[in-house]
Design a protein around this motif. Structure first.
Motif, PDB file in Angstrom:
ATOM      1  N   TYR A  27      -0.158  -1.970  -2.587  1.00 14.71           N
ATOM      2  CA  TYR A  27      -1.581  -2.597  -1.809  1.00 14.71           C
ATOM      3  C   TYR A  27      -1.289  -3.937  -1.533  1.00 14.71           C
ATOM      4  O   TYR A  27      -1.049  -4.696  -2.219  1.00 14.71           O
ATOM      5  CB  TYR A  27      -2.508  -2.309  -2.718  1.00 14.71           C
ATOM      6  N   HIS A  28      -1.766  -4.777  -0.476  1.00 16.58           N
ATOM      7  CA  HIS A  28      -1.541  -5.589  -0.133  1.00 16.58           C
ATOM      8  C   HIS A  28      -3.271  -6.377   0.397  1.00 16.58           C
ATOM      9  O   HIS A  28      -2.767  -7.559   1.053  1.00 16.58           O
ATOM     10  CB  HIS A  28      -0.840  -5.944   0.920  1.00 16.58           C
ATOM     11  N   GLY A  29      -4.412  -5.498   0.031  1.00 13.72           N
ATOM     12  CA  GLY A  29      -5.495  -6.570   0.426  1.00 13.72           C
ATOM     13  C   GLY A  29      -6.175  -5.368   1.472  1.00 13.72           C
ATOM     14  O   GLY A  29      -6.232  -4.234   1.436  1.00 13.72           O
ATOM     15  N   GLN A  30      -7.352  -5.328   1.313  1.00 18.28           N
ATOM     16  CA  GLN A  30      -7.978  -4.562   1.959  1.00 18.28           C
ATOM     17  C   GLN A  30      -7.839  -4.050   3.665  1.00 18.28           C
ATOM     18  O   GLN A  30      -7.987  -2.921   3.682  1.00 18.28           O
ATOM     19  CB  GLN A  30      -9.447  -5.079   2.102  1.00 18.28           C
ATOM     20  N   VAL A  31      -7.104  -4.522   4.289  1.00 13.55           N
ATOM     21  CA  VAL A  31      -6.366  -4.102   5.547  1.00 13.55           C
ATOM     22  C   VAL A  31      -5.615  -3.066   5.072  1.00 13.55           C
ATOM     23  O   VAL A  31      -5.826  -1.455   5.991  1.00 13.55           O
ATOM     24  CB  VAL A  31      -5.656  -4.545   6.177  1.00 13.55           C
ATOM     25  N   SER A  32      -5.159  -2.413   4.323  1.00 14.22           N
ATOM     26  CA  SER A  32      -4.279  -1.890   3.580  1.00 14.22           C
ATOM     27  C   SER A  32      -4.865  -0.244   3.483  1.00 14.22           C
ATOM     28  O   SER A  32      -4.797   0.905   4.270  1.00 14.22           O
ATOM     29  CB  SER A  32      -3.356  -2.086   2.313  1.00 14.22           C
ATOM     30  N   ARG A  37      -7.571   4.725   5.809  1.00 11.61           N
ATOM     31  CA  ARG A  37      -8.505   5.429   5.147  1.00 11.61           C
ATOM     32  C   ARG A  37      -8.928   5.879   6.922  1.00 11.61           C
ATOM     33  O   ARG A  37      -9.572   6.653   7.346  1.00 11.61           O
ATOM     34  CB  ARG A  37      -9.836   4.780   4.836  1.00 11.61           C
ATOM     35  N   GLY A  38      -9.089   5.158   8.174  1.00 12.65           N
ATOM     36  CA  GLY A  38      -8.921   5.208   9.420  1.00 12.65           C
ATOM     37  C   GLY A  38      -8.188   6.246   9.609  1.00 12.65           C
ATOM     38  O   GLY A  38      -8.776   6.750  10.757  1.00 12.65           O
ATOM     39  N   LEU A  39      -7.087   6.588   9.216  1.00 12.68           N
ATOM     40  CA  LEU A  39      -6.590   7.257   9.825  1.00 12.68           C
ATOM     41  C   LEU A  39      -6.606   9.047   9.326  1.00 12.68           C
ATOM     42  O   LEU A  39      -7.345   9.950  10.102  1.00 12.68           O
ATOM     43  CB  LEU A  39      -4.019   7.259   9.221  1.00 12.68           C
ATOM     44  N   GLU A  40      -7.566   8.759   7.906  1.00 12.29           N
ATOM     45  CA  GLU A  40      -8.340   9.850   7.823  1.00 12.29           C
ATOM     46  C   GLU A  40      -8.504  10.574   7.932  1.00 12.29           C
ATOM     47  O   GLU A  40      -9.489  11.454   8.328  1.00 12.29           O
ATOM     48  CB  GLU A  40      -8.014   9.744   6.245  1.00 12.29           C
ATOM     49  N   ALA A  41      -9.799  10.050   8.680  1.00  5.06           N
ATOM     50  CA  ALA A  41     -11.158   9.348   8.735  1.00  5.06           C
ATOM     51  C   ALA A  41     -10.995   9.984  10.603  1.00  5.06           C
ATOM     52  O   ALA A  41     -11.929  11.003  10.998  1.00  5.06           O
ATOM     53  CB  ALA A  41     -11.355   8.178   9.213  1.00  5.06           C
ATOM     54  N   ASP A  78      -8.798  -0.431  -6.070  1.00  2.00           N
ATOM     55  CA  ASP A  78      -8.568  -0.462  -4.862  1.00  2.00           C
ATOM     56  C   ASP A  78      -6.768   0.229  -4.522  1.00  2.00           C
ATOM     57  O   ASP A  78      -6.544   0.586  -3.611  1.00  2.00           O
ATOM     58  CB  ASP A  78      -8.104  -1.672  -3.441  1.00  2.00           C
ATOM     59  N   GLY A  79      -5.963  -0.537  -6.027  1.00  2.00           N
ATOM     60  CA  GLY A  79      -4.912   0.761  -5.476  1.00  2.00           C
ATOM     61  C   GLY A  79      -4.532   2.011  -5.773  1.00  2.00           C
ATOM     62  O   GLY A  79      -3.894   2.244  -4.967  1.00  2.00           O
ATOM     63  N   ARG A  80      -5.494   2.824  -6.818  1.00  2.93           N
ATOM     64  CA  ARG A  80      -5.459   3.835  -6.672  1.00  2.93           C
ATOM     65  C   ARG A  80      -5.578   4.606  -5.658  1.00  2.93           C
ATOM     66  O   ARG A  80      -5.562   5.014  -5.845  1.00  2.93           O
ATOM     67  CB  ARG A  80      -6.437   3.743  -8.057  1.00  2.93           C
ATOM     68  N   ALA A  81      -6.699   4.101  -5.185  1.00  2.78           N
ATOM     69  CA  ALA A  81      -7.577   3.916  -3.812  1.00  2.78           C
ATOM     70  C   ALA A  81      -6.496   4.183  -2.776  1.00  2.78           C
ATOM     71  O   ALA A  81      -6.967   5.611  -2.101  1.00  2.78           O
ATOM     72  CB  ALA A  81      -9.215   3.426  -3.237  1.00  2.78           C
ATOM     73  N   LEU A  82      -5.884   3.517  -2.360  1.00  2.00           N
ATOM     74  CA  LEU A  82      -4.763   3.747  -1.281  1.00  2.00           C
ATOM     75  C   LEU A  82      -4.060   4.748  -1.682  1.00  2.00           C
ATOM     76  O   LEU A  82      -3.549   5.157  -0.614  1.00  2.00           O
ATOM     77  CB  LEU A  82      -4.196   1.606  -1.313  1.00  2.00           C
ATOM     78  N   THR A  87      -1.839  10.024  -0.279  1.00  2.39           N
ATOM     79  CA  THR A  87      -1.975  11.600  -0.688  1.00  2.39           C
ATOM     80  C   THR A  87      -2.256  12.358   0.319  1.00  2.39           C
ATOM     81  O   THR A  87      -2.019  13.278   0.462  1.00  2.39           O
ATOM     82  CB  THR A  87      -1.830  11.055  -1.888  1.00  2.39           C
ATOM     83  N   ALA A  88      -3.604  11.893   0.634  1.00  5.44           N
ATOM     84  CA  ALA A  88      -4.582  12.612   1.429  1.00  5.44           C
ATOM     85  C   ALA A  88      -4.323  13.111   3.069  1.00  5.44           C
ATOM     86  O   ALA A  88      -4.579  13.545   3.685  1.00  5.44           O
ATOM     87  CB  ALA A  88      -5.340  12.131   1.737  1.00  5.44           C
ATOM     88  N   LEU A  89      -2.906  11.954   3.455  1.00  8.88           N
ATOM     89  CA  LEU A  89      -2.777  12.215   4.993  1.00  8.88           C
ATOM     90  C   LEU A  89      -1.714  13.797   4.871  1.00  8.88           C
ATOM     91  O   LEU A  89      -0.863  13.374   5.550  1.00  8.88           O
ATOM     92  CB  LEU A  89      -2.166  10.866   5.110  1.00  8.88           C
ATOM     93  N   GLY A  90      -0.801  13.900   3.788  1.00  6.51           N
ATOM     94  CA  GLY A  90      -0.245  15.021   3.308  1.00  6.51           C
ATOM     95  C   GLY A  90       1.141  14.908   2.896  1.00  6.51           C
ATOM     96  O   GLY A  90       2.669  15.225   2.722  1.00  6.51           O
ATOM     97  N   CYS A  91       1.019  12.635   2.187  1.00  4.77           N
ATOM     98  CA  CYS A  91       2.589  12.659   1.734  1.00  4.77           C
ATOM     99  C   CYS A  91       2.488  12.969   0.885  1.00  4.77           C
ATOM    100  O   CYS A  91       1.440  13.368  -0.083  1.00  4.77           O
ATOM    101  CB  CYS A  91       2.646  11.365   1.841  1.00  4.77           C
ATOM    102  N   THR A  92       4.137  13.302   0.021  1.00  6.09           N
ATOM    103  CA  THR A  92       4.588  13.578  -1.237  1.00  6.09           C
ATOM    104  C   THR A  92       4.237  12.856  -1.985  1.00  6.09           C
ATOM    105  O   THR A  92       4.978  11.583  -1.808  1.00  6.09           O
ATOM    106  CB  THR A  92       5.912  14.233  -1.105  1.00  6.09           C
ATOM    107  N   PRO A  93       3.359  13.076  -2.791  1.00  9.30           N
ATOM    108  CA  PRO A  93       3.580  11.720  -3.825  1.00  9.30           C
ATOM    109  C   PRO A  93       4.162  11.347  -4.819  1.00  9.30           C
ATOM    110  O   PRO A  93       4.680  11.845  -6.075  1.00  9.30           O
ATOM    111  CB  PRO A  93       1.969  12.050  -4.351  1.00  9.30           C
ATOM    112  N   SER A  94       5.501  11.144  -4.368  1.00  4.65           N
ATOM    113  CA  SER A  94       6.761  10.863  -5.535  1.00  4.65           C
ATOM    114  C   SER A  94       6.829   9.274  -6.080  1.00  4.65           C
ATOM    115  O   SER A  94       7.036   9.045  -7.046  1.00  4.65           O
ATOM    116  CB  SER A  94       8.066  10.593  -4.015  1.00  4.65           C
ATOM    117  N   TRP A  95       6.269   8.321  -4.960  1.00  3.73           N
ATOM    118  CA  TRP A  95       6.087   6.878  -5.960  1.00  3.73           C
ATOM    119  C   TRP A  95       7.183   5.937  -6.214  1.00  3.73           C
ATOM    120  O   TRP A  95       7.213   5.517  -7.986  1.00  3.73           O
ATOM    121  CB  TRP A  95       4.830   6.654  -6.696  1.00  3.73           C
TER     122      TRP A  95
END
Length: 402
Positions: A27-32, A37-41, A78-82, A87-95
């Motif tokens: 997370y680097h700010g609201q744009v992140s 979320r724009g991609l997910e929508a 917001d970091g948790r939300a990001l 993850t909702a985009l299908g990425c593996t939550p490897s972190w």
């Protein structure tokens, strides 16, 4: 965005990629958050296997992330939300910033689209896979489309070396010193201009991956290095001639022990005095590095009461360490294990921390500006010794020269 990036890089076409590693989940700010979320929508999903870099929260140990003021609370939430959005985009939550430690890592010559500077340089250099140094937003765009521009480090010409670092003058004892590799990397990054690839001669043929990891991470942090060749070590460099540009090197640097000592002194902003914290595992510690730390802690030394000790690693590596009984050894000595993020990007260190010791040139390069702390660079053994004493304890590298 991918087409525009390709044009800016002078690419001739797009190529299919086999995997992505996304850095945009930090997370680097609201744009992140808005971008994800724009991609997910719009119904976006990744088309290739896609791992995720560190986020802003340790999801397994959320209490370790400090929320001392409204700004830190917002970053936490917001970091948790990001992280959830990616993850909702299908990425593996490897972190993890070290996806090359996961199963199924890229093979030689494979085209990928990775972000996170140390991951990029490791994939290009140690694995011989092919990726440009992609950044936030472009990484997930490649994952969603399955394409990357055929330009730069994806091409044969773009991978040729133009700057030579000669390490043949270093002694065997120096080449066996833990700090030699991150310090070489720091010099390589500092002395290699953007757009050039370095080649290193004189490293031992059996240089372990963890040392190459430390070298590459430092080079990528101190400069714009996304690929290095090490003659007789990395897969594309059986000989110097195999990777050197036909016009020859534009610069030659012959490294000596005094260069390494100067680099250590430059990274170290506090070489004596009271120690407040130790942070190791940047990039994320491998299972071999955790074994080495556990070995130092088997005598069960007691850390000084006023020293916080952190180890950052990935979830997969943590699982392996637990299975080997290593986590019990670390926690018995007071080591706090952090996953999903890193101590220099997340609010983890307490307000009383002013001086931190690390064995990572990458951490030392970023932390003073990110956290406002002083840094001492030492070996893993020096980090443990200093944590026990509560005082920065450094030994000159010249003491090991032969």
């Amino acid at each position: 965005m991918i087409v525009a990036t390709g044009r800016s890089l002078g690419g001739s076409r797009l190529i299919s990629i086999n995997s992505c590693h996304v850095d945009s989940c930090l997370y680097h700010g609201q744009v992140s958050l808005d971008f994800a979320r724009g991609l997910e929508a719009r119904g976006a999903r990744v088309r290739v296997p896609t791992t995720l870099n560190v986020g802003s929260v340790d999801l397994l140990h959320p209490a370790m992330v400090l929320r001392r003021n409204p700004e830190e609370v917002k970053v936490y939430e917001d970091g948790r939300a990001l992280m959830a959005a990616y993850t909702a985009l299908g990425c593996t939550p490897s972190w993890t910033c070290a996806p090359y430690q996961l199963p199924g890592r890229p093979s030689f010559g494979e085209h990928i689209a990775w972000a996170e500077s140390n991951a990029v340089v490791f994939a290009n250099s140690v694995l011989g896979a092919r990726t440009e140094r992609y950044g936030d937003f472009i990484d997930i765009c490649s994952a969603v489309t399955g394409f990357a521009p055929y330009a730069g480090l994806h091409t044969d010409e773009g991978r040729l070396a133009t700057v030579l670092f000669d390490c043949t003058g270093l002694t065997g004892a120096t080449l066996d010193h833990e700090l030699t590799y991150p310090l070489i990397g720091y010099l390589v990054g500092s002395w290699t201009d953007q757009g050039n690839n370095p080649v290193i001669t004189g490293l031992p043929p059996d240089t372990p991956e963890d040392r190459l990891k430390a070298l590459g991470a430092a080079a990528a942090s101190a400069g714009g290095v996304a690929l290095f060749h090490a003659v007789g070590v990395t897969p594309e460099a059986p000989t110097l001639e195999a990777v050197l540009h036909p016009s020859g090197p534009i610069a030659v640097h012959r490294l000596e022990l005094r260069d390494l000592e100067a680099a250590r002194a430059e990274l170290t902003t506090r070489s004596t005095g009271k120690l407040d914290a130790v942070s190791v595992g940047t990039p994320h510690a491998s299972i071999a590095e955790i074994r080495a730390l556990a070995q130092l802690l088997k005598p069960a030394p007691r850390f000084h009461d006023e020293v916080e000790v952190f180890l950052s690693t990935g979830r997969r590596t943590l699982t392996d360490a637990k299975a080997e009984g290593l986590v019990e050894i670390l926690e018995r000595s007071g080591v706090r294990i952090l996953v999903d993020t890193c101590t220099y990007v997340t609010s983890v260190l307490s307000a009383k921390v002013h001086t931190v010791m690390t064995n990572s040139a990458k951490w030392a390069h970023y932390a003073p500006a990110n956290l406002g702390v002083d840094v001492a660079v030492g070996t893993l053994e020096e980090c443990v010794e200093s944590a026990v004493r509560g005082q920065v304890t450094l030994h000159p590298m010249s003491e090991v020269s032969d």
